[in-house]
Design a protein around this motif. Structure first.
Motif, PDB file in Angstrom:
ATOM      1  N   GLU A  22      -2.528   5.769   1.086  1.00  0.00           N
ATOM      2  CA  GLU A  22      -3.741   4.945   1.071  1.00  0.00           C
ATOM      3  C   GLU A  22      -4.146   4.478   2.473  1.00  0.00           C
ATOM      4  OE1 GLU A  22      -3.877   2.234  -2.799  1.00  0.00           O
ATOM      5  OE2 GLU A  22      -1.884   2.191  -1.878  1.00  0.00           O
ATOM      6  N   ILE A  23      -3.227   4.581   3.437  1.00  0.00           N
ATOM      7  CA  ILE A  23      -3.475   3.959   4.739  1.00  0.00           C
ATOM      8  C   ILE A  23      -4.635   4.617   5.505  1.00  0.00           C
ATOM      9  CG2 ILE A  23      -2.425   3.496   7.010  1.00  0.00           C
ATOM     10  CD1 ILE A  23       0.002   2.465   5.494  1.00  0.00           C
ATOM     11  N   LEU A  75      -0.324  -0.209  12.345  1.00  0.00           N
ATOM     12  CA  LEU A  75      -1.639  -0.249  11.702  1.00  0.00           C
ATOM     13  C   LEU A  75      -2.644  -1.010  12.582  1.00  0.00           C
ATOM     14  CD1 LEU A  75      -3.292   0.606   9.251  1.00  0.00           C
ATOM     15  CD2 LEU A  75      -2.653  -1.547   8.142  1.00  0.00           C
ATOM     16  N   LEU A  92       0.837  -1.194   0.000  1.00  0.00           N
ATOM     17  CA  LEU A  92       0.000   0.000   0.000  1.00  0.00           C
ATOM     18  C   LEU A  92       0.872   1.244   0.000  1.00  0.00           C
ATOM     19  CD1 LEU A  92      -2.690  -0.915   2.678  1.00  0.00           C
ATOM     20  CD2 LEU A  92      -3.145  -0.315   0.299  1.00  0.00           C
ATOM     21  N   LEU A 105       1.656   4.946   1.284  1.00  0.00           N
ATOM     22  CA  LEU A 105       1.405   5.593   2.579  1.00  0.00           C
ATOM     23  C   LEU A 105       0.099   6.404   2.538  1.00  0.00           C
ATOM     24  CD1 LEU A 105       2.976   5.535   5.201  1.00  0.00           C
ATOM     25  CD2 LEU A 105       4.247   7.550   4.429  1.00  0.00           C
ATOM     26  N   ILE A 149      -7.721   3.022   4.427  1.00  0.00           N
ATOM     27  CA  ILE A 149      -7.884   1.656   4.942  1.00  0.00           C
ATOM     28  C   ILE A 149      -8.482   1.716   6.356  1.00  0.00           C
ATOM     29  CG2 ILE A 149      -6.620  -0.405   5.715  1.00  0.00           C
ATOM     30  CD1 ILE A 149      -6.680  -0.275   2.707  1.00  0.00           C
ATOM     31  N   TYR A 164       5.466   2.264   8.840  1.00  0.00           N
ATOM     32  CA  TYR A 164       4.666   1.049   9.015  1.00  0.00           C
ATOM     33  C   TYR A 164       5.492  -0.218   8.789  1.00  0.00           C
ATOM     34  CZ  TYR A 164       0.509   3.963   9.318  1.00  0.00           C
ATOM     35  OH  TYR A 164      -0.435   4.877   9.727  1.00  0.00           O
ATOM     36  N   PHE A 181       0.877  -6.780   7.739  1.00  0.00           N
ATOM     37  CA  PHE A 181       1.656  -5.652   8.255  1.00  0.00           C
ATOM     38  C   PHE A 181       2.472  -6.066   9.473  1.00  0.00           C
ATOM     39  CE2 PHE A 181       0.935  -1.409   6.392  1.00  0.00           C
ATOM     40  CZ  PHE A 181       0.085  -1.758   5.357  1.00  0.00           C
TER      41      PHE A 181
END
Ligand SMILES: Cc1cc2nc3c(=O)[nH]c(=O)nc-3n(C[C@H](O)[C@H](O)[C@H](O)COP(=O)(O)O)c2cc1C
Length: 226
Positions: free
Chosen positions: A14-15, A72, A10, A12, A18, A62, A50
């Motif tokens: 996009e987190i 996460l 992913l 960063l 999520i 992450y 993760f």
């Protein structure tokens, strides 16, 4: 089962989206009238990818250290707790599991860390699975589980993984689990609690119907009274 797409890391950016999806899922579960939610951090699902260093090869905040790999999980847990309150939220881990190519070089350190971080949140429970014969068939050797991680978590521990009525009661008596969850025995015995109460024989599970579509193997096992 279908072929998987090749996963990518992913971005960063996009987190946050999520994490919002977990919030959305938690709200939907409330609207649907659920009693609570369990965050899936086991068996190669996203948060497990993760958390474990076999899959997390990131170099940002992450990835790398266990503090970063657990970030996460902790952010998602806080987001779900914000929706439900901690006492309606559980979380599931499979520290010894190898499903979906999951590996970690130091599971005691990784899962011990995340459980210690979660302890103050006072969640409903942490679910820590045991290594099963199925895991061993998938390449697990010996794995750590709730027995080894008990001291890292100050709250209720639920465990699943090859338990019987007897071995489940032993775990409770020995104090390394507070409740036992049953998968396959419940699949094959819709009245499992009643059978346990009576000390009755259990139906034999049919693995050919596991993960199958259609009702076969899901709704056609007989109850004691059937
Ligand atoms: C048909 C089937 C589907 C399962 N699906 C999942 C799943 O989606 N996610 C998961 O974490 N575990 C899944 N499991 C594992 C169970 O939750 C449980 O951990 C496992 O069956 C071991 O417990 P048991 O010996 O009591 O069956 C599944 C098990 C079976 C038999």
């Amino acid at each position: 089962m279908a072929e998987y797409v090749t996963p990518r890391a992913l971005e960063l950016s996009e987190i946050p989206g999520i994490i919002s999806e977990y919030t959305h899922g938690a709200r939907c579960a409330q609207l649907a009238g659920f009693d609570g939610v369990e965050i899936h951090n086991a068996n190669g699902y996203l948060l497990d990818q993760f958390l474990r260093d076999g899959t997390n090869h990131r170099t940002d905040q992450y990835g790398g250290s266990v503090e970063n790999r657990a970030r996460l999980t902790l952010e998602v847990t806080q987001a779900v707790v914000d929706v439900w309150g901690a006492d309606r939220v559980g979380i599931r881990f499979s520290p010894g599991g190898v499903f979906n190519d999951m590996r970690d070089s130091d599971p005691l350190e990784t899962f011990g860390y995340v459980l210690r971080q979660l302890s103050p949140l006072k969640l409903a429970y942490a679910h820590v699975t045991q290594v099963t014969a199925q895991d061993i068939a998938h390449g697990a050797t010996e794995g750590i589980g709730p027995r080894e991680l008990r001291s890292s978590y100050h709250g209720n521990i639920v465990s699943a993984g090859g338990f019987t009525l007897e071995s489940g009661n032993t775990a409770l008596q020995e104090g390394w689990a507070d409740a036992i969850a049953f998968g396959v025995p419940f699949l094959a015995n819709p009245d499992l609690p009643e059978r346990f109460r009576q000390g009755a024989a259990l139906n034999t599970p049919d693995p050919s119907t596991f993960y199958a579509s259609g009702p076969g193997g899901y709704t056609d096992y007989p109850t004691l009274s059937a």
